[in-house]
Design a protein around this motif. Structure first.
Motif, PDB file in Angstrom:
ATOM      1  N   LEU A  64       7.620  72.660  20.899  1.00  0.00           N
ATOM      2  CA  LEU A  64       6.881  72.535  21.643  1.00  0.00           C
ATOM      3  C   LEU A  64       7.071  71.340  22.744  1.00  0.00           C
ATOM      4  CD1 LEU A  64       4.709  73.958  23.425  1.00  0.00           C
ATOM      5  CD2 LEU A  64       2.913  73.048  22.085  1.00  0.00           C
ATOM      6  N   ARG A  65       6.813  70.057  22.190  1.00  0.00           N
ATOM      7  CA  ARG A  65       6.968  69.049  22.869  1.00  0.00           C
ATOM      8  C   ARG A  65       8.404  68.839  23.637  1.00  0.00           C
ATOM      9  NH1 ARG A  65       4.668  64.297  21.634  1.00  0.00           N
ATOM     10  NH2 ARG A  65       2.810  65.698  21.018  1.00  0.00           N
ATOM     11  N   ASN A  67      10.495  71.329  24.296  1.00  0.00           N
ATOM     12  CA  ASN A  67      10.643  72.230  25.316  1.00  0.00           C
ATOM     13  C   ASN A  67      10.097  72.067  26.634  1.00  0.00           C
ATOM     14  OD1 ASN A  67      11.924  73.779  23.540  1.00  0.00           O
ATOM     15  ND2 ASN A  67      10.292  75.220  23.271  1.00  0.00           N
ATOM     16  N   THR A  68       8.872  71.327  26.326  1.00  0.00           N
ATOM     17  CA  THR A  68       8.051  70.990  27.712  1.00  0.00           C
ATOM     18  C   THR A  68       8.507  69.958  28.496  1.00  0.00           C
ATOM     19  OG1 THR A  68       5.867  71.725  26.648  1.00  0.00           O
ATOM     20  CG2 THR A  68       5.703  70.322  28.412  1.00  0.00           C
ATOM     21  N   HIS A  69       9.456  69.040  27.496  1.00  0.00           N
ATOM     22  CA  HIS A  69       9.826  67.640  28.051  1.00  0.00           C
ATOM     23  C   HIS A  69      10.990  68.464  28.924  1.00  0.00           C
ATOM     24  CE1 HIS A  69      11.319  63.721  28.430  1.00  0.00           C
ATOM     25  NE2 HIS A  69      12.499  63.925  28.097  1.00  0.00           N
ATOM     26  N   GLY A  71      12.091  71.248  30.178  1.00  0.00           N
ATOM     27  CA  GLY A  71      11.754  72.361  31.112  1.00  0.00           C
ATOM     28  C   GLY A  71      13.035  73.220  31.523  1.00  0.00           C
ATOM     29  N   LYS A 276      11.727  62.779  32.318  1.00  0.00           N
ATOM     30  CA  LYS A 276      10.943  63.447  32.981  1.00  0.00           C
ATOM     31  C   LYS A 276       9.692  62.313  32.932  1.00  0.00           C
ATOM     32  CE  LYS A 276       7.309  67.009  32.290  1.00  0.00           C
ATOM     33  NZ  LYS A 276       6.344  67.554  31.346  1.00  0.00           N
TER      34      LYS A 276
END
Length: 424
Positions: A64-65, A67-69, A71, A276
């Motif tokens: 999760l972390r 994938n979010t980072h 983007g 990011k």
């Protein structure tokens, strides 16, 4: 069919169990590094700086972390209509469903992704090393030697060579022998886990070994290519390269960033590291604060003292607090009057007032002596440390702890305090 000369496949699915509580909820490539970065920023930045604009990122553990980072890849200029960055988790097929079981197995499961670009070359990368490398120079070496496979290699001290895949080359850098983690290494030229394959060679090897359990590049693919008489060469890299797989090497490489003349320079214009960035306020350093030889992230409020430390974004160090030789990750608060010595404190931690971290003699950790070592205090993310407690060396803490968890107000050296199920 889209045509790309070289695409990159970045293996970022590792748990990083040797980082202990730091990777309880986050994959190793997503762990913070150097105040504002994450470990995966380094290979991603290397890709775009080297002109590689098509990157498949293979994720698996706690993605999760990560994938979010990542983007859609905007910070690295990888938000492309053709190519760009693609997150590649394991997925269910019509005939079977399986996790990635080895480095080469993960690449094999994404054969369709690679085929759509019909590349001449495929660059295989790990997502957990700190370094700057121009992959285009390595590709030129690959072409000049008419190689089928090129391994990036680096000289290491002979006593450490047994931790790596080791190569023996002739005078033309052609690899004669390859040994995966040999007990008695005969060479100090270690594989960095970075490979360039000519696409037909990689495709044929992956298909041939597709039924090999836990198929791995070092154990299976490279030896298979060698047996087949492929031209395998060693590209020798002599820059800074750090495998931050242990708490000791992770702490050490962060500390090297703040040397007077850092061996690894984050401030070079010609080879920038991109990340990011959140839109947060500027840092504030109070009139009575003391900051000496430190990296201080944006949005920090420093009212106490910081010496020889790496401080992430949005950290608050209250009045009278002293932080030495430590890594404090983003959004953490160090309470007033607290002393922090040689500690790694993850994101979102609250350390109470008048605590002492890193006290006393070194004692071997009772639960995981090979992980929680190096004289460090390691605190997992979103943990809470109550006011007034003392914490010894080679300790690990994770979760919301209370005064009752500290007999006589002390967590002795070598102890482990986990308050959140199986977060060991």
């Amino acid at each position: 069919m889209i045509k790309k000369e070289m695409i990159a496949m970045l293996l970022a699915g590792g748990q990083g169990s040797r980082l202990g509580v730091l990777t309880a909820d986050v994959a190793k490539p997503a762990v913070s590094f150097g105040g504002k970065y994450r470990i995966i920023d380094f290979p991603l930045s290397n890709c775009i700086n080297s002109g590689v604009d098509t990157v498949g990122v293979l994720t698996q553990y706690q993605p999760l972390r990560l994938n979010t980072h990542i983007g859609i890849g905007i910070p690295w200029d990888l938000d492309r209509n053709v190519g760009g960055v693609s997150i590649l988790p394991p997925y269910e097929k019509s005939t079977s469903s399986e996790w990635y079981t080895g480095t080469a197995n993960a690449i094999y499961q994404n054969l369709r992704y690679m085929e759509q670009y019909n590349p001449d070359y495929v660059l295989i990368l790990g997502g957990d090393h700190i370094y700057k490398m121009d992959y285009e120079v390595m590709l030129d070496f690959h072409k000049a030697n008419n190689a089928d496979v090129t391994l990036a290699t680096i000289p290491v001290p002979l006593e450490e060579a047994s931790r790596f895949g080791v190569v023996i080359t002739d005078e033309h850098k052609k690899i004669q022998e390859f040994e995966e983690k040999p007990e008695h290494p005969r060479s100090n030229l270690a594989s960095m886990g970075i490979y360039i394959f000519s696409w037909p060679v990689l495709r044929e090897a992956l298909l041939k070994l597709k039924d090999q359990p836990a198929c791995d590049f070092g154990k299976h693919i490279i030896p298979y290519c060698h047996e087949q008489g492929k031209r395998i060469f060693a590209y020798e890299y002599n820059g800074y390269w750090k495998d931050v797989g242990t708490l000791g090497s992770y702490w050490e490489s962060n500390m090297e960033l703040i040397d007077l003349i850092p061996v690894f320079n984050l401030y070079e214009e010609f080879w920038k590291i991109y990340t990011k960035s959140d839109r947060i306020p500027p840092q504030y350093i109070a009139k009575d604060a003391v900051v000496d030889k430190a990296i201080i992230g944006e949005g920090c409020e420093i009212y106490g003292e910081v010496h020889n430390s790496v401080i992430g974004c949005g950290v608050t160090i209250e009045k009278g607090a002293v932080v030495r030789d430590s890594i404090i990750m983003s959004s953490t608060t160090i309470g007033a009057g607290t002393t922090v010595d040689k500690s790694i404190i993850a994101e979102g931690v609250t350390v109470g007032k008048n605590c002492e971290l890193g006290i006393g003699e070194e004692k071997e950790n009772k639960v995981k002596p090979s992980v929680y070592a190096f004289g460090l205090v390691t605190i997992g993310e979103d943990s809470v440390i109550p006011d007034g407690v003392k914490i010894g060396k080679n300790t690990a803490i994770s979760g919301i702890t209370e005064p009752a968890d500290y007999p006589n107000g002390l967590l002795d050296g070598g102890e482990t305090l986990i308050k959140v199920g199986d977060r060991e």
